[in-house]
Design an enzyme around this catalytic site. Sequence first.
Site, mmCIF file in Angstrom:
data_model
loop_
_atom_site.group_PDB
_atom_site.id
_atom_site.type_symbol
_atom_site.label_atom_id
_atom_site.label_comp_id
_atom_site.label_asym_id
_atom_site.label_seq_id
_atom_site.Cartn_x
_atom_site.Cartn_y
_atom_site.Cartn_z
ATOM 1 N N ASP A 179 -6.481 -6.973 5.285
ATOM 2 C CA ASP A 179 -5.867 -8.053 4.487
ATOM 3 C C ASP A 179 -6.115 -9.418 5.128
ATOM 4 O O ASP A 179 -5.345 -10.348 4.944
ATOM 5 C CB ASP A 179 -4.364 -7.784 4.298
ATOM 6 C CG ASP A 179 -3.613 -7.769 5.629
ATOM 7 O OD1 ASP A 179 -4.288 -7.740 6.690
ATOM 8 O OD2 ASP A 179 -2.365 -7.786 5.613
ATOM 9 N N ASN A 235 0.830 -1.215 0.000
ATOM 10 C CA ASN A 235 0.000 0.000 0.000
ATOM 11 C C ASN A 235 0.857 1.254 0.000
ATOM 12 O O ASN A 235 0.614 2.184 -0.778
ATOM 13 C CB ASN A 235 -0.841 0.035 1.285
ATOM 14 C CG ASN A 235 -2.255 -0.456 1.062
ATOM 15 O OD1 ASN A 235 -2.696 -0.563 -0.074
ATOM 16 N ND2 ASN A 235 -2.953 -0.746 2.133
HETATM 17 P P1 GH3 Z 1 1.525 -8.113 8.932
HETATM 18 O O1 GH3 Z 1 2.617 -8.756 8.159
HETATM 19 O O2 GH3 Z 1 1.825 -8.092 10.384
HETATM 20 O O3 GH3 Z 1 0.206 -8.645 8.646
HETATM 21 O O4 GH3 Z 1 1.566 -6.573 8.529
HETATM 22 P P2 GH3 Z 1 0.730 -5.862 7.400
HETATM 23 O O5 GH3 Z 1 1.610 -4.852 6.739
HETATM 24 O O6 GH3 Z 1 0.078 -6.819 6.486
HETATM 25 O O7 GH3 Z 1 -0.327 -5.058 8.220
HETATM 26 P P3 GH3 Z 1 -1.689 -5.545 8.878
HETATM 27 O O8 GH3 Z 1 -2.034 -6.899 8.455
HETATM 28 O O9 GH3 Z 1 -1.525 -5.317 10.384
HETATM 29 O O10 GH3 Z 1 -2.690 -4.479 8.380
HETATM 30 C C1 GH3 Z 1 -3.326 -4.610 7.144
HETATM 31 C C2 GH3 Z 1 -3.202 -3.326 6.353
HETATM 32 O O11 GH3 Z 1 -4.038 -3.402 5.221
HETATM 33 C C3 GH3 Z 1 -3.620 -2.070 7.069
HETATM 34 C C4 GH3 Z 1 -4.149 -1.165 6.013
HETATM 35 O O12 GH3 Z 1 -3.173 -0.224 5.605
HETATM 36 C C5 GH3 Z 1 -4.409 -2.083 4.866
HETATM 37 N N1 GH3 Z 1 -5.800 -2.100 4.474
HETATM 38 C C6 GH3 Z 1 -6.845 -2.304 5.252
HETATM 39 N N2 GH3 Z 1 -7.976 -2.313 4.506
HETATM 40 C C7 GH3 Z 1 -7.598 -2.069 3.217
HETATM 41 C C8 GH3 Z 1 -8.294 -1.935 1.993
HETATM 42 O O13 GH3 Z 1 -9.538 -2.052 1.884
HETATM 43 N N3 GH3 Z 1 -7.568 -1.712 0.859
HETATM 44 C C9 GH3 Z 1 -6.213 -1.595 0.917
HETATM 45 N N4 GH3 Z 1 -5.560 -1.367 -0.219
HETATM 46 N N5 GH3 Z 1 -5.571 -1.701 2.054
HETATM 47 C C10 GH3 Z 1 -6.222 -1.936 3.207
HETATM 48 MG MG MG Z 2 -1.172 -8.316 7.193
#
Ligand code: GH3
Ligand code: MG
Length: 443
Positions: free
Chosen positions: A358, A323
Amino acid sequence: MQSNDMAPYMTNKRTLLLIDNNTHHQDVFRDAIADAIDGPFEGEWVSTLAEGVERLKKKGIWAVFVSLSLPDSRGIETFDWLMLAAGGIPTLVIAGVDERGIALEALRRGAKDYLLEGQVDRDSFVRAIRNMTERKAVEEALFVEKERAQVTLNSIGDAVLSTDNEGRVTYLNAVAEKITGWTQSQAEGRPVEEVFVITDSTTGELCKSPLKVAIELNKTVGVTPHCVLHRRDGAEFAIDDSAAPIHDRQGMATGAVIVFHDVSVARAIGIEMMHMAHHDTLTNLPNRALFLDRVHQAIGMASRNGTRIGVLFLDLDKFKEINDSLGHAFGDKVLQSVVKRLLSCVRASDTVSRQGGDEFVILLSEIKQTGDAGVKAGQILIAINEPFEIDSHKLHITASIGVATYPGESADAESLIKNADMAMYQAKEQGRNSYHLQSVTVN
Ligand code: GH3
Ligand code: MG
């Protein structure tokens, strides 16, 4: 009836025409007109059919009294000629004493009443005029009532269709004509099942006509649930309907009426709203609430059948970095591509759900042994590890998966999902790109 035909009835004096060459009849007719109580009336008389027809052409006659023995015409033919000339003007025939049969035939052909020659006196004329006036008043009141009903029925937004006791169509209003694709004249007399064709939207089976049900039960019947009306050209409309029997003055059912309206738009919006309430907008996957419901059902089935189910809780690794480097919109596309991979890994009977962000949860609705859930988790990790090509970016993605199974440590749907979630955190802690099967971590 056209308005110009009604004009004479609106003038103050009503003109009665006698077509008869009998001078005694002419005299008593004159006297009767003077005495008639529903007047004012005025009389005109002629002696031949030809003169009568000429007079009628000039209009303004309210009622006709015609003898069936005229110098230029005799018998029922006289009446037939007169009907052609008189149109809708009420007509009374005067027949010879031995011509009662002809008089009755004239009644069948539309005469309003008859007098036999022996009975023609002032009083019988007065009574005949009275009867005609009363009948005319009733007819006009009915006409006005019918017009009012017609205009009302054509003004309302609902479709209205009625049938007789045998289920033959007698009436459709303008909206019913539009929805069914049948005009009043095409539909009149046809069996209602031909004109008002409805099926059950879930089973596709033909529904029994609500009109027939209303007649059979002799009461109003409510909406046929989820029914679809098939228009004559094949178009389909979701409708809501309600049918009721029609009774005569003695309370006998003489037919039925159905009121219905097109609810296609409302029903489509309802279905769409229902879908939206249970699905994630980005991926169109079942959401948390629907997933929980599916797990409840799967647990019920598993305990009844003595089978097993598995729940996999999956979270993408370092998704935030995607992202942050390529943008949120790109991140969305990645999530959609991941969903495709996940769906390709499971059976149609399994459920893939997006919990948010995610995070995805997968219900394996029937597994043989606990280890099968782990095997599936391993297959999913391999599928996710395959490089993604999105908008000319090649990405390497990994995920962490927690696995919980039923029966096992979880007693219900909520704890099964929670245990899978906790197991996922174990997988994250132990290095990511792995799955954790409750107490065992597999890399
Ligand atoms: P980890 O390896 O610990 O899972 O870290 P991560 O970077 O994957 O972060 P985490 O799972 O804690 O958070 C998920 C992220 O996904 C947070 C947010 O920025 C992003 N996100 C949440 N909803 C959406 C969405 O609808 N679309 C997009 N593009 N990103 C999203
Ligand atoms: Mg994650």
